[in-house]
Design a protein around this motif. Structure first.
Motif, short mmCIF file in Angstrom:
data_model
loop_
_atom_site.label_atom_id
_atom_site.label_comp_id
_atom_site.label_asym_id
_atom_site.label_seq_id
_atom_site.Cartn_x
_atom_site.Cartn_y
_atom_site.Cartn_z
N ARG A 118 0.86 -1.32 0.05
CA ARG A 118 -0.04 0.15 0.00
C ARG A 118 0.82 1.28 0.18
O ARG A 118 1.97 1.24 0.51
N GLN A 119 0.49 2.21 -0.63
CA GLN A 119 1.08 3.79 -0.55
C GLN A 119 0.10 4.52 0.15
O GLN A 119 -1.05 4.97 -0.76
N GLY A 120 0.23 4.99 1.27
CA GLY A 120 -0.77 5.52 2.10
C GLY A 120 -2.04 4.79 2.06
O GLY A 120 -2.25 3.69 2.52
N ASN A 121 -3.25 5.33 1.71
CA ASN A 121 -4.52 4.73 1.50
C ASN A 121 -4.89 3.98 0.29
O ASN A 121 -6.00 3.36 -0.18
N ASP A 122 -3.91 4.25 -0.52
CA ASP A 122 -4.03 3.69 -2.09
C ASP A 122 -3.51 2.25 -2.35
O ASP A 122 -2.55 2.01 -1.62
N VAL A 123 -4.36 1.47 -2.93
CA VAL A 123 -3.88 0.03 -3.11
C VAL A 123 -2.62 0.28 -3.99
O VAL A 123 -2.87 0.77 -4.96
N ASP A 124 -1.82 -0.56 -3.92
CA ASP A 124 -0.39 -0.65 -4.82
C ASP A 124 -0.76 -1.94 -5.67
O ASP A 124 -0.60 -3.00 -5.48
N ILE A 125 -1.17 -1.33 -6.92
CA ILE A 125 -1.76 -2.28 -7.90
C ILE A 125 -0.34 -3.27 -8.51
O ILE A 125 -0.72 -4.50 -8.84
N TYR A 126 0.67 -2.50 -8.46
CA TYR A 126 1.78 -3.18 -8.98
C TYR A 126 2.04 -4.48 -7.82
O TYR A 126 2.34 -5.70 -8.44
N GLU A 127 1.92 -4.39 -6.70
CA GLU A 127 1.87 -5.43 -5.62
C GLU A 127 0.75 -6.45 -5.97
O GLU A 127 1.01 -7.66 -5.84
N ALA A 128 -0.51 -5.87 -6.01
CA ALA A 128 -1.50 -6.56 -5.86
C ALA A 128 -1.62 -7.43 -7.09
O ALA A 128 -2.05 -8.98 -6.80
N LEU A 129 -1.11 -7.13 -8.21
CA LEU A 129 -1.23 -8.29 -9.47
C LEU A 129 -0.28 -9.31 -9.08
O LEU A 129 -0.77 -10.35 -9.47
N TRP A 130 0.78 -9.09 -8.63
CA TRP A 130 1.85 -10.41 -8.17
C TRP A 130 1.07 -11.29 -7.01
O TRP A 130 0.87 -12.39 -7.27
N VAL A 131 0.63 -10.53 -6.13
CA VAL A 131 0.13 -11.47 -4.89
C VAL A 131 -1.03 -12.34 -5.32
O VAL A 131 -1.00 -13.43 -4.98
N ASN A 142 -1.57 -13.66 -7.87
CA ASN A 142 -1.17 -14.78 -8.76
C ASN A 142 -0.18 -15.66 -8.13
O ASN A 142 0.40 -16.37 -9.15
N LEU A 143 -0.17 -15.48 -6.95
CA LEU A 143 1.05 -16.67 -6.48
C LEU A 143 0.54 -17.92 -6.50
O LEU A 143 1.43 -18.78 -6.72
N ASP A 144 -0.57 -18.03 -6.74
CA ASP A 144 -1.02 -19.49 -6.79
C ASP A 144 -0.54 -20.35 -8.03
O ASP A 144 -0.04 -21.33 -8.24
N LEU A 145 -0.62 -19.12 -9.10
CA LEU A 145 -0.11 -19.70 -10.52
C LEU A 145 1.41 -19.75 -10.53
O LEU A 145 1.92 -20.72 -11.40
N VAL A 146 1.97 -18.92 -9.87
CA VAL A 146 3.35 -18.86 -9.90
C VAL A 146 3.94 -19.85 -9.03
O VAL A 146 5.12 -20.66 -9.70
N ARG A 195 -3.37 -12.08 -15.36
CA ARG A 195 -3.83 -13.55 -15.16
C ARG A 195 -3.30 -14.29 -16.27
O ARG A 195 -2.84 -15.14 -16.26
N LYS A 196 -3.97 -13.62 -17.38
CA LYS A 196 -3.95 -14.35 -18.61
C LYS A 196 -2.51 -14.27 -19.25
O LYS A 196 -2.11 -15.58 -19.56
N GLN A 197 -1.67 -13.50 -19.10
CA GLN A 197 -0.34 -13.36 -19.43
C GLN A 197 0.53 -14.44 -18.65
O GLN A 197 1.59 -15.11 -19.05
N MET A 198 0.24 -14.43 -17.14
CA MET A 198 0.99 -15.22 -16.24
C MET A 198 0.65 -16.82 -16.61
O MET A 198 1.43 -17.70 -16.66
N CYS A 230 5.99 -11.73 -17.34
CA CYS A 230 7.38 -12.11 -17.51
C CYS A 230 8.45 -11.59 -16.71
O CYS A 230 9.45 -12.01 -16.02
N SER A 231 8.41 -10.22 -16.42
CA SER A 231 9.41 -9.57 -15.90
C SER A 231 9.55 -9.86 -14.42
O SER A 231 10.75 -10.00 -13.85
N THR A 232 8.42 -9.98 -13.60
CA THR A 232 8.42 -10.27 -12.21
C THR A 232 8.63 -11.79 -12.03
O THR A 232 9.30 -12.33 -10.97
N LEU A 233 8.13 -12.72 -13.08
CA LEU A 233 8.29 -13.93 -12.75
C LEU A 233 9.76 -14.57 -12.84
O LEU A 233 10.10 -15.31 -11.94
#
Length: 286
Positions: A79-92, A94-98, A270-273, A213-216
């Protein structure tokens, strides 16, 4: 790694497996094993500076941790303040698929060091096709998108990075292009989705498409227990210090604010992962 490896040098390092002059099969098996090892070592020594699927290594970070929960990709808080960190949320999200990807036979054989050389060669050839194709798409996107300035800068920088890598890989393989490469179905499907995103979605969704790709790959490189004695150590070394957060975090968090865009971004990610999963799975089927 020394690029001038003589297969006879490897043969001299092996114990004498021939028990009698009549047992020619064992000697033949020994030589086949030597030739395979020589092929793998020569191939890997070619890739000691690059790894095709992702862009070139320009920025590094220290990655610690031993599990998916505490070792992502040099990520900061969710999180950044009260905003959801979408960068982190996308990864978290999809951890099941990772985790499933990590357990696929191709990567497990790589970890054990017994991945067949021809499987790795196929992997690299398909990966070069991916790299060159995505480079071309990024070139078109970087010309097409006029703004906002930070998104334009992101696309230009990603294109330049991919272009450096694709040029180097083609030179190292003595290839003029990828027209003679037969792309496997899962890779074609993966790239078709990139093409669809480029033509039908907002420009920010191209960044979302690139991020799996970059994060995986940096995560996989840090999770796989591959040591110096493993022929595939170079793949691990080339990928474990990448820093995708530097490129993706700010631009995604700035331009993915409303719920509709976030929902769409999650679907595309999700589709790209899943395409990453399908690619690794196709290389060494169960």
């Amino acid at each position: 790694m020394n690029k001038h490896i003589n297969p006879r040098d490897l043969e001299e390092l092996l114990p004498d497996l021939t028990l009698s002059s009549a047992d020619g099969n064992m000697e033949t098996g020994k030589r086949c094993w030597v030739q395979t090892c020589w092929l793998v070592l020569c191939l890997l020594s070619t890739f000691c500076r690059t790894s095709a699927h992702s862009e070139d290594i320009r920025d590094v970070c220290n990655i610690q941790g031993s599990s998916s929960g505490d070792s992502k990709w040099c990520s900061s808080s969710a999180r950044q303040g009260n905003d959801v960190d979408i960068y982190e949320a996308l990864w978290v999200e999809n951890l099941d698929l990772v985790e499933q990807i990590l357990q696929l036979p191709f990567l497990q054989h790589m970890q054990r060091g017994d991945l067949p050389a021809d499987s790795y060669i196929n992997f690299m050839i398909q990966d070069i096709y991916y790299l060159v194709t995505v480079t071309d798409m990024l070139e078109e996107m970087s010309r097409r998108v006029g703004g906002p300035p930070d998104l334009k800068e992101f696309l230009v920088e990603r294109h330049q990075s991919y272009k450096r890598s694709s040029t180097q890989m083609l030179q190292e393989f003595n290839l003029k292009g990828v027209s003679d490469i037969t792309v496997i179905p899962v890779m074609k499907s993966y790239l078709d989705e990139y093409q669809r995103v480029m033509e039908e979605e907002e420009a920010i969704m191209m960044a979302v498409s690139l991020m799996p790709c970059s994060t995986l790959w940096v995560w996989l490189a840090n999770q796989l227990h591959i040591g110096y004695g493993n022929a595939y150590w170079i793949w691990k070394k080339n990928n474990m210090y990448r820093n995708p957060e530097k490129h993706y975090k700010d631009v995604l968090n700035k331009h993915l604010k409303d719920d509709k865009k976030i929902k769409r971004a999650k679907e595309i990610f999700r589709k790209q992962m899943q395409s990453e999963h399908d690619f690794f799975k196709a290389l060494v089927p169960n």
